[in-house]
Design a protein around this motif. Sequence first.
Motif, PDB file in Angstrom:
ATOM      1  N   LEU A 207       0.842  -1.204   0.000  1.00  0.00           N
ATOM      2  CA  LEU A 207       0.000   0.000   0.000  1.00  0.00           C
ATOM      3  C   LEU A 207       0.875   1.252   0.000  1.00  0.00           C
ATOM      4  CD1 LEU A 207      -2.948   1.331   0.755  1.00  0.00           C
ATOM      5  CD2 LEU A 207      -1.949   1.452   3.010  1.00  0.00           C
ATOM      6  N   GLY A 208       1.898   1.238   0.868  1.00  0.00           N
ATOM      7  CA  GLY A 208       2.721   2.423   1.069  1.00  0.00           C
ATOM      8  C   GLY A 208       3.704   2.695  -0.049  1.00  0.00           C
ATOM      9  N   THR A 209       4.162   1.625  -0.750  1.00  0.00           N
ATOM     10  CA  THR A 209       5.121   1.861  -1.833  1.00  0.00           C
ATOM     11  C   THR A 209       4.415   2.221  -3.132  1.00  0.00           C
ATOM     12  OG1 THR A 209       5.207  -0.538  -2.008  1.00  0.00           O
ATOM     13  CG2 THR A 209       7.101   0.528  -1.028  1.00  0.00           C
ATOM     14  N   ARG A 210       3.145   1.760  -3.271  1.00  0.00           N
ATOM     15  CA  ARG A 210       2.428   2.026  -4.523  1.00  0.00           C
ATOM     16  C   ARG A 210       1.792   3.398  -4.569  1.00  0.00           C
ATOM     17  NH1 ARG A 210      -0.269  -3.066  -7.018  1.00  0.00           N
ATOM     18  NH2 ARG A 210      -1.800  -1.519  -7.603  1.00  0.00           N
ATOM     19  N   ALA A 211       1.319   3.881  -3.389  1.00  0.00           N
ATOM     20  CA  ALA A 211       0.582   5.145  -3.398  1.00  0.00           C
ATOM     21  C   ALA A 211       0.774   5.862  -2.077  1.00  0.00           C
ATOM     22  CB  ALA A 211      -0.899   4.874  -3.635  1.00  0.00           C
ATOM     23  N   ASN A 212       0.285   7.108  -2.020  1.00  0.00           N
ATOM     24  CA  ASN A 212       0.349   7.881  -0.779  1.00  0.00           C
ATOM     25  C   ASN A 212      -0.643   7.339   0.232  1.00  0.00           C
ATOM     26  OD1 ASN A 212       2.239   9.540  -1.889  1.00  0.00           O
ATOM     27  ND2 ASN A 212       0.765  11.097  -2.545  1.00  0.00           N
ATOM     28  N   PHE A 213      -0.311   7.509   1.502  1.00  0.00           N
ATOM     29  CA  PHE A 213      -1.280   7.174   2.537  1.00  0.00           C
ATOM     30  C   PHE A 213      -1.286   8.250   3.608  1.00  0.00           C
ATOM     31  CE2 PHE A 213       1.846   5.748   5.682  1.00  0.00           C
ATOM     32  CZ  PHE A 213       2.929   5.381   4.890  1.00  0.00           C
ATOM     33  N   ASP A 214      -2.432   8.393   4.299  1.00  0.00           N
ATOM     34  CA  ASP A 214      -2.534   9.298   5.435  1.00  0.00           C
ATOM     35  C   ASP A 214      -3.469   8.651   6.461  1.00  0.00           C
ATOM     36  OD1 ASP A 214      -5.353  10.492   5.251  1.00  0.00           O
ATOM     37  OD2 ASP A 214      -4.610  10.789   3.211  1.00  0.00           O
ATOM     38  N   PRO A 215      -3.544   9.188   7.677  1.00  0.00           N
ATOM     39  CA  PRO A 215      -4.275   8.475   8.747  1.00  0.00           C
ATOM     40  C   PRO A 215      -5.748   8.213   8.451  1.00  0.00           C
ATOM     41  CG  PRO A 215      -2.895  10.178   9.699  1.00  0.00           C
ATOM     42  CD  PRO A 215      -2.841  10.364   8.216  1.00  0.00           C
ATOM     43  N   SER A 216      -6.342   8.933   7.496  1.00  0.00           N
ATOM     44  CA  SER A 216      -7.789   8.834   7.331  1.00  0.00           C
ATOM     45  C   SER A 216      -8.238   7.734   6.370  1.00  0.00           C
ATOM     46  CB  SER A 216      -8.340  10.175   6.834  1.00  0.00           C
ATOM     47  OG  SER A 216      -7.926  10.365   5.502  1.00  0.00           O
ATOM     48  N   ILE A 217      -7.306   7.045   5.704  1.00  0.00           N
ATOM     49  CA  ILE A 217      -7.748   6.159   4.621  1.00  0.00           C
ATOM     50  C   ILE A 217      -8.039   4.724   5.069  1.00  0.00           C
ATOM     51  CG2 ILE A 217      -6.496   7.531   2.893  1.00  0.00           C
ATOM     52  CD1 ILE A 217      -4.546   5.146   2.672  1.00  0.00           C
ATOM     53  N   GLY A 218      -7.923   4.452   6.380  1.00  0.00           N
ATOM     54  CA  GLY A 218      -8.159   3.096   6.868  1.00  0.00           C
ATOM     55  C   GLY A 218      -9.546   2.535   6.570  1.00  0.00           C
ATOM     56  N   PRO A 219     -10.627   3.276   6.931  1.00  0.00           N
ATOM     57  CA  PRO A 219     -11.970   2.721   6.739  1.00  0.00           C
ATOM     58  C   PRO A 219     -12.246   2.277   5.300  1.00  0.00           C
ATOM     59  CG  PRO A 219     -12.094   4.604   8.167  1.00  0.00           C
ATOM     60  CD  PRO A 219     -10.668   4.539   7.688  1.00  0.00           C
ATOM     61  N   ALA A 220     -11.749   3.027   4.306  1.00  0.00           N
ATOM     62  CA  ALA A 220     -11.983   2.636   2.912  1.00  0.00           C
ATOM     63  C   ALA A 220     -11.323   1.290   2.628  1.00  0.00           C
ATOM     64  CB  ALA A 220     -11.453   3.710   1.967  1.00  0.00           C
ATOM     65  N   ARG A 221     -10.092   1.056   3.193  1.00  0.00           N
ATOM     66  CA  ARG A 221      -9.419  -0.239   2.990  1.00  0.00           C
ATOM     67  C   ARG A 221     -10.235  -1.348   3.652  1.00  0.00           C
ATOM     68  NH1 ARG A 221      -6.929   2.629  -0.614  1.00  0.00           N
ATOM     69  NH2 ARG A 221      -8.054   4.333   0.350  1.00  0.00           N
ATOM     70  N   LEU A 222     -10.847  -1.041   4.817  1.00  0.00           N
ATOM     71  CA  LEU A 222     -11.692  -2.037   5.488  1.00  0.00           C
ATOM     72  C   LEU A 222     -12.844  -2.446   4.577  1.00  0.00           C
ATOM     73  CD1 LEU A 222     -12.772  -3.539   8.108  1.00  0.00           C
ATOM     74  CD2 LEU A 222     -14.144  -1.494   8.473  1.00  0.00           C
ATOM     75  N   LEU A 223     -13.451  -1.448   3.916  1.00  0.00           N
ATOM     76  CA  LEU A 223     -14.591  -1.759   3.049  1.00  0.00           C
ATOM     77  C   LEU A 223     -14.163  -2.650   1.882  1.00  0.00           C
ATOM     78  CD1 LEU A 223     -16.703   1.542   2.873  1.00  0.00           C
ATOM     79  CD2 LEU A 223     -16.768  -0.307   4.517  1.00  0.00           C
ATOM     80  N   TYR A 224     -13.009  -2.333   1.242  1.00  0.00           N
ATOM     81  CA  TYR A 224     -12.555  -3.176   0.122  1.00  0.00           C
ATOM     82  C   TYR A 224     -12.281  -4.598   0.622  1.00  0.00           C
ATOM     83  CZ  TYR A 224     -11.448   1.439  -1.830  1.00  0.00           C
ATOM     84  OH  TYR A 224     -11.492   2.745  -2.234  1.00  0.00           O
TER      85      TYR A 224
END
Lengths: 287, 342
Positions: A207-224
């Motif tokens: 996740l971290g090497t392919r794209a940017n991340f910030d503290p708020s993006i967790g819930p969207a990953r949970l949904l996927y």
Amino acid sequence: MMLIDTLAQGMLLGGLYALFAAGLSLVFGIMRLVNLAHGDLIILAAYLILTVATVTGLHPFVAVLIAAPLMFGFGWLLQTHLLNRVLGNDILPPLLVTFGLSVVIQNGLLSTFTADSQKLTAGSIEAASVDLGVVTLGVMPVLTFGSAVLVIFLLNQLFYRTALGRAFRATSDDAVTAQLMGIRPQRVFAMATGIAMVVATIAALYLGTRANFDPSIGPARLLYAFEAVIIGGLGSLWGTLAGGIVIGLAQAIGASINPEWQILSGHIAFVLVLLIRPRGLFPRAND
Amino acid sequence: MSRSLSPLIALFALAVLYALPAIAPRAMVQDLFGILTLLVLAMNWNLLAGFAGLVSVGQQAFVGIGAYAMFAAIILMGLDPLVGVVIGGIAAAVFAVPMAFFAFRLNGAYFAIGTWVVADIARLAISQWKALGGGTGTSLPKGTAKEMAFVDGIKEMLDVSTAAAADALTYWLMLSLAVAMLVASYIFLRSRMGLGLQAIRDNENAARSVGVDPLKLKAAVFLLTAFATGLCGALAFIQITRVTPDAAFSVIDWTAFVIFITVIGGIGTLPGPIVGVVVFYALQRALADYGTIYLIVLGCLGIAVMLFARRGLWGLFTDRTGIDPLPLRHRPPRVAKPSHSA
């Protein structure tokens, strides 16, 4: 040509979603726990890799070797000190505790690392690609997909070929009888959550090497992740991989028509699969 | 003594709350409006999760759809905002039908994430609605609040500015919605249907064996709470005056806060959300300067309550004191024969 390219990208993206989902699938399969903090735990692992890499100057692919055991320990403690206390027939306490955990992790990360987006820098490999004649694929997406297949293969080996896996399956089938046979369910659960966190760390690396991340993006990953698990069918790890690929393909196809439709297409594919096959593509468990 | 006294205290408190726009500064009325909004949402979520066993993390769908339907009624159809609020409630209830059809397929815990996905679908779909600003949202036309029904009357009655009169009107409506929710929940839970609902929560198989239909009851609660949540969302956005998909479908603002309020106050108890909203407001005031710490504290409190006192502060209170002004228990009929004393 465009179509083949889109499909290939979508399938490889599905590998990443399968990595998000494998830990969730494992924990649900063994203790019927739906961890609403799973997405945020992945982001936590990404920040852990980032911190290790920054402090020691190691490459993220090496830093993950330090981060993974730490996350295993964190998962173990989380299970023994928090989640084991709320497991039971009532579904409400574990749901609300993990939801609380999700908000605590998100805001904890926000106050420690700020809302700035971060990225794990992996060097030249990020831009490398392989030409397969029909399509050209990035090395990173191929590596992600390969890792997903490997992780799911290893989890399956663990499940069906080792004593620990036997304990996992026994506890999953009937925790009380397993206890009579000398298995301690609490320890088995702690082990499972620890392993799920190791998988989450591997997911965080890609996740971290392919794209940017910030503290708020967790819930969207949970949904996927959740969509991949449900599409694949509860209790089937290879099904989870298939579910991830379905979401990845749907998102890639949606995005190729209109970039704004990427996420929406994934969700709609999920709804459609569930309407046609309520128990997913490869159901095993009955719940 | 407490039994005869508590209704009087409640009536007095209610009278003060209704009189507030006439005696208190406007900022306080706006503050209370925000609290009442959360209270109404919490009472709805409590009915769903605490009584019907439906742990929804997708309540922001109904708030958002209520708000957008209200904006559509005003901007696209030129209707009065108050009519828009009713349309907001109806739109949310209509959306709840396919949502229930889909989410009810997911068992137990998976229902939670399923509702979350549906709310995300609603947010992304509304972002494509270009007539209402797409992803960047839109504002109420200037002067909408002034032209609202009753505003002129209130303005003369209280002798205040038009904006303050509009605030008073929305405040009274939200207060009335909260009171109506409380009364309706009480009557519903004391009714035959409510008894069935609590029987399902305690033991679904036993409840079915005496003829309770879980699916029908749960679907009814889901639709009714969707309607009330939609009304509440629409009303809240009249005061906010600007709507964006991210704000209207915010999982933190419209669902996370609401979950913590209910859990801390006492899930599955009627006064729980009221206690919770008071604690929430006090915390918000105390920690306003610390930003994200406030959410961390709220999350930790919620976890602690689930670990150590599952029926929240109100549950602790009734266990310790035995006082329960809104009892939901049905007393068994008295037996004529005197029982053995121990």
